[in-house]
Design a protein around this motif. Structure first.
Motif, PDB file in Angstrom:
ATOM      1  N   ARG A  63      64.328  42.655  93.435  1.00  0.00           N
ATOM      2  CA  ARG A  63      65.297  41.607  93.081  1.00  0.00           C
ATOM      3  C   ARG A  63      65.383  41.390  91.574  1.00  0.00           C
ATOM      4  NH1 ARG A  63      68.733  39.266  91.574  1.00  0.00           N
ATOM      5  NH2 ARG A  63      69.790  37.377  92.330  1.00  0.00           N
ATOM      6  N   HIS A  64      64.232  41.375  90.887  1.00  0.00           N
ATOM      7  CA  HIS A  64      64.238  41.079  89.458  1.00  0.00           C
ATOM      8  C   HIS A  64      64.920  42.172  88.638  1.00  0.00           C
ATOM      9  CE1 HIS A  64      62.204  37.295  88.785  1.00  0.00           C
ATOM     10  NE2 HIS A  64      61.311  37.606  89.704  1.00  0.00           N
ATOM     11  N   LEU A  65      64.806  43.408  89.038  1.00  0.00           N
ATOM     12  CA  LEU A  65      65.385  44.491  88.260  1.00  0.00           C
ATOM     13  C   LEU A  65      66.912  44.460  88.276  1.00  0.00           C
ATOM     14  CD1 LEU A  65      63.045  47.553  88.956  1.00  0.00           C
ATOM     15  CD2 LEU A  65      63.114  46.033  86.970  1.00  0.00           C
ATOM     16  N   LYS A  66      67.482  43.705  89.200  1.00  0.00           N
ATOM     17  CA  LYS A  66      68.931  43.558  89.235  1.00  0.00           C
ATOM     18  C   LYS A  66      69.442  42.633  88.132  1.00  0.00           C
ATOM     19  CE  LYS A  66      69.478  44.159  94.268  1.00  0.00           C
ATOM     20  NZ  LYS A  66      69.952  43.495  95.520  1.00  0.00           N
ATOM     21  N   SER A  67      68.568  41.769  87.613  1.00  0.00           N
ATOM     22  CA  SER A  67      69.060  40.740  86.688  1.00  0.00           C
ATOM     23  C   SER A  67      68.196  40.551  85.447  1.00  0.00           C
ATOM     24  CB  SER A  67      69.151  39.389  87.421  1.00  0.00           C
ATOM     25  OG  SER A  67      67.905  39.032  87.955  1.00  0.00           O
ATOM     26  N   SER A  68      67.160  41.378  85.239  1.00  0.00           N
ATOM     27  CA  SER A  68      66.313  41.203  84.057  1.00  0.00           C
ATOM     28  C   SER A  68      65.858  42.555  83.536  1.00  0.00           C
ATOM     29  CB  SER A  68      65.098  40.334  84.390  1.00  0.00           C
ATOM     30  OG  SER A  68      64.309  40.941  85.387  1.00  0.00           O
ATOM     31  N   THR A  69      65.585  42.600  82.245  1.00  0.00           N
ATOM     32  CA  THR A  69      65.091  43.809  81.593  1.00  0.00           C
ATOM     33  C   THR A  69      63.736  43.513  80.981  1.00  0.00           C
ATOM     34  OG1 THR A  69      67.346  44.494  81.052  1.00  0.00           O
ATOM     35  CG2 THR A  69      65.557  45.557  79.851  1.00  0.00           C
ATOM     36  N   LEU A  70      62.747  44.324  81.309  1.00  0.00           N
ATOM     37  CA  LEU A  70      61.401  44.104  80.813  1.00  0.00           C
ATOM     38  C   LEU A  70      61.214  44.788  79.465  1.00  0.00           C
ATOM     39  CD1 LEU A  70      59.301  44.610  84.082  1.00  0.00           C
ATOM     40  CD2 LEU A  70      60.336  42.517  83.196  1.00  0.00           C
ATOM     41  N   SER A  71      60.547  44.103  78.540  1.00  0.00           N
ATOM     42  CA  SER A  71      60.245  44.657  77.220  1.00  0.00           C
ATOM     43  C   SER A  71      59.067  45.617  77.331  1.00  0.00           C
ATOM     44  CB  SER A  71      59.916  43.529  76.244  1.00  0.00           C
ATOM     45  OG  SER A  71      59.264  44.030  75.091  1.00  0.00           O
ATOM     46  N   LEU A  72      59.214  46.811  76.786  1.00  0.00           N
ATOM     47  CA  LEU A  72      58.132  47.793  76.842  1.00  0.00           C
ATOM     48  C   LEU A  72      56.893  47.286  76.104  1.00  0.00           C
ATOM     49  CD1 LEU A  72      60.032  51.183  76.338  1.00  0.00           C
ATOM     50  CD2 LEU A  72      59.099  50.221  78.454  1.00  0.00           C
ATOM     51  N   LYS A  73      57.078  46.474  75.078  1.00  0.00           N
ATOM     52  CA  LYS A  73      55.938  45.928  74.339  1.00  0.00           C
ATOM     53  C   LYS A  73      55.085  45.042  75.235  1.00  0.00           C
ATOM     54  CE  LYS A  73      56.887  42.864  71.207  1.00  0.00           C
ATOM     55  NZ  LYS A  73      57.339  42.284  69.931  1.00  0.00           N
ATOM     56  N   PHE A  74      55.731  44.129  75.964  1.00  0.00           N
ATOM     57  CA  PHE A  74      54.973  43.259  76.852  1.00  0.00           C
ATOM     58  C   PHE A  74      54.383  44.042  78.015  1.00  0.00           C
ATOM     59  CE2 PHE A  74      57.496  39.671  74.994  1.00  0.00           C
ATOM     60  CZ  PHE A  74      56.406  38.962  74.525  1.00  0.00           C
ATOM     61  N   ALA A 176      58.624  34.999  82.513  1.00  0.00           N
ATOM     62  CA  ALA A 176      57.188  35.212  82.701  1.00  0.00           C
ATOM     63  C   ALA A 176      56.870  35.559  84.151  1.00  0.00           C
ATOM     64  CB  ALA A 176      56.421  33.955  82.280  1.00  0.00           C
ATOM     65  N   VAL A 177      57.523  34.895  85.090  1.00  0.00           N
ATOM     66  CA  VAL A 177      57.307  35.190  86.507  1.00  0.00           C
ATOM     67  C   VAL A 177      57.718  36.627  86.824  1.00  0.00           C
ATOM     68  CG1 VAL A 177      58.163  34.676  88.836  1.00  0.00           C
ATOM     69  CG2 VAL A 177      57.394  32.824  87.345  1.00  0.00           C
ATOM     70  N   ALA A 178      58.811  37.089  86.219  1.00  0.00           N
ATOM     71  CA  ALA A 178      59.249  38.473  86.444  1.00  0.00           C
ATOM     72  C   ALA A 178      58.168  39.457  85.999  1.00  0.00           C
ATOM     73  CB  ALA A 178      60.556  38.738  85.699  1.00  0.00           C
ATOM     74  N   TYR A 179      57.606  39.248  84.811  1.00  0.00           N
ATOM     75  CA  TYR A 179      56.528  40.119  84.336  1.00  0.00           C
ATOM     76  C   TYR A 179      55.319  40.060  85.264  1.00  0.00           C
ATOM     77  CZ  TYR A 179      58.616  41.292  79.823  1.00  0.00           C
ATOM     78  OH  TYR A 179      59.431  41.795  78.837  1.00  0.00           O
ATOM     79  N   THR A 180      54.947  38.860  85.681  1.00  0.00           N
ATOM     80  CA  THR A 180      53.777  38.709  86.540  1.00  0.00           C
ATOM     81  C   THR A 180      53.965  39.441  87.864  1.00  0.00           C
ATOM     82  OG1 THR A 180      53.214  36.565  85.567  1.00  0.00           O
ATOM     83  CG2 THR A 180      52.320  37.049  87.744  1.00  0.00           C
ATOM     84  N   LEU A 181      55.105  39.244  88.484  1.00  0.00           N
ATOM     85  CA  LEU A 181      55.323  39.840  89.803  1.00  0.00           C
ATOM     86  C   LEU A 181      55.401  41.363  89.740  1.00  0.00           C
ATOM     87  CD1 LEU A 181      57.882  37.289  91.265  1.00  0.00           C
ATOM     88  CD2 LEU A 181      55.474  37.550  91.875  1.00  0.00           C
ATOM     89  N   VAL A 182      56.036  41.882  88.705  1.00  0.00           N
ATOM     90  CA  VAL A 182      56.186  43.339  88.594  1.00  0.00           C
ATOM     91  C   VAL A 182      54.867  43.984  88.174  1.00  0.00           C
ATOM     92  CG1 VAL A 182      57.362  45.215  87.389  1.00  0.00           C
ATOM     93  CG2 VAL A 182      58.655  43.190  88.103  1.00  0.00           C
ATOM     94  N   LEU A 183      54.260  43.482  87.091  1.00  0.00           N
ATOM     95  CA  LEU A 183      53.099  44.153  86.512  1.00  0.00           C
ATOM     96  C   LEU A 183      51.795  43.784  87.212  1.00  0.00           C
ATOM     97  CD1 LEU A 183      54.090  43.852  82.750  1.00  0.00           C
ATOM     98  CD2 LEU A 183      54.514  45.735  84.324  1.00  0.00           C
ATOM     99  N   VAL A 184      51.591  42.495  87.460  1.00  0.00           N
ATOM    100  CA  VAL A 184      50.391  42.084  88.181  1.00  0.00           C
ATOM    101  C   VAL A 184      50.503  42.471  89.650  1.00  0.00           C
ATOM    102  CG1 VAL A 184      48.978  40.113  88.881  1.00  0.00           C
ATOM    103  CG2 VAL A 184      49.907  40.225  86.558  1.00  0.00           C
ATOM    104  N   GLY A 185      51.678  42.174  90.237  1.00  0.00           N
ATOM    105  CA  GLY A 185      51.858  42.448  91.660  1.00  0.00           C
ATOM    106  C   GLY A 185      51.678  43.912  92.019  1.00  0.00           C
ATOM    107  N   ILE A 186      52.247  44.793  91.234  1.00  0.00           N
ATOM    108  CA  ILE A 186      52.175  46.219  91.572  1.00  0.00           C
ATOM    109  C   ILE A 186      50.958  46.892  90.941  1.00  0.00           C
ATOM    110  CG2 ILE A 186      53.331  48.452  91.385  1.00  0.00           C
ATOM    111  CD1 ILE A 186      55.995  46.986  91.443  1.00  0.00           C
ATOM    112  N   PHE A 187      50.807  46.772  89.629  1.00  0.00           N
ATOM    113  CA  PHE A 187      49.814  47.587  88.929  1.00  0.00           C
ATOM    114  C   PHE A 187      48.414  46.965  88.944  1.00  0.00           C
ATOM    115  CE2 PHE A 187      53.942  48.782  87.190  1.00  0.00           C
ATOM    116  CZ  PHE A 187      53.892  50.157  87.348  1.00  0.00           C
ATOM    117  N   TRP A 188      48.302  45.684  88.628  1.00  0.00           N
ATOM    118  CA  TRP A 188      46.979  45.055  88.667  1.00  0.00           C
ATOM    119  C   TRP A 188      46.432  45.047  90.091  1.00  0.00           C
ATOM    120  CZ3 TRP A 188      45.850  40.217  85.210  1.00  0.00           C
ATOM    121  CH2 TRP A 188      46.178  40.507  83.882  1.00  0.00           C
ATOM    122  N   ASN A 189      47.223  44.572  91.036  1.00  0.00           N
ATOM    123  CA  ASN A 189      46.744  44.511  92.408  1.00  0.00           C
ATOM    124  C   ASN A 189      46.536  45.903  92.995  1.00  0.00           C
ATOM    125  OD1 ASN A 189      46.674  41.732  92.447  1.00  0.00           O
ATOM    126  ND2 ASN A 189      48.696  41.504  93.353  1.00  0.00           N
TER     127      ASN A 189
END
Length: 255
Positions: A63-74, A176-189
């Motif tokens: 859902r988030h990738l339809k409406s937000s762009t993640l910064s490669l730096k973050f 911030a929630v978008a970053y958490t769900l994508v990066l923590v949800g997939i990669f950290w977990n």
């Protein structure tokens, strides 16, 4: 498991992951205790929950990738500092007193909700800060520590990442929630699940219901967060953090 128990797992997973996707963390508040209540040992329940949480990230990402762009730096900072912490925490969890760690985490999590509630304008607009090398390194150091918590105690640590991205880096809550769900949800977990799976066991036959609930709950929770905006997400974050904190403190004191 029988059909009834699979249904209970699916319902718990749907509710837990819906609110987690809305607030930026906290799925373990319902999902992990449910696995323990249904008879799984702590280490097995934690590893199984970690695997299911990856699909929360996938559902929310869709859902988030339809409406937000993640910064490669973050992305680089959150993954580069957080993943080693996750692996460290997953290795440490089997050697510490669970109730002590849960109590400490509960107090900290409760504090997050109170802090956000006391700061009405926090995270309502995007106002980037601490973007220098020193700022990124200091922020990354805290993400390493949060990653260690994430690898060891799964309940609510995504909420720490959400608030840290808001407070230190100046992101608004929705971003911030978008970053958490994508990066923590997939990669950290995902890293935590692999590490815990290698060290122990995963209850594979419980995963279909958990995965379905994670995918569907994650997608619709993320959708509501995007539609409602920062004020709604901030309030959801505060409610979830306070509930998670109180639940962890109660569980620690009742052991």
């Amino acid at each position: 498991m029988d059909f009834y128990e699979q249904g209970v797992l699916l319902l718990v997973s749907l509710v837990a992951n819906f609110f987690s996707a809305l607030a930026g963390g906290g799925a373990g508040l319902l999902q992990l205790p449910a696995l323990l209540f249904l008879g799984l040992p702590f280490a097995v329940a934690l590893a199984t929950h970690k695997v299911a949480s990856v699909f929360l990230g996938l559902g929310a990402t869709a859902r988030h990738l339809k409406s937000s762009t993640l910064s490669l730096k973050f992305v680089a900072v959150v993954l580069g500092f957080g993943l080693p912490g996750v692996v460290l925490g997953a290795n440490v969890i089997l050697h510490i007193e669970e109730h002590i760690a849960q109590f400490a985490l509960g107090v900290l999590t409760l504090g997050l909700g109170v802090y956000s509630w006391k700061k009405p304008q926090l995270g309502q607009v995007l106002n980037l800060q601490n973007q220098t090398f020193k700022g990124l390194m200091l922020g990354g150091g805290v993400l390493f520590l949060i990653g260690a918590l994430n690898g060891s105690l799964t309940s609510g640590t995504g909420l720490f990442v959400t608030l840290w991205l808001v407070r230190w880096f100046g992101l608004d809550y929705k971003t911030a929630v978008a970053y958490t769900l994508v990066l923590v949800g997939i990669f950290w977990n995902g890293s935590g699940a692999i590490t815990l799976g290698l060290l122990g066991n995963i209850q594979w036959d419980w995963l279909p219901a958990l995965i379905l609930g994670s995918l569907v709950g994650g997608y619709f929770g993320a959708h509501l967060a995007i539609v409602k905006g920062n004020a709604w997400v901030k309030r959801a974050f505060e409610v979830i953090t306070i509930l998670v904190g109180l639940a962890l403190i109660y569980k620690a004191l009742s052991n």
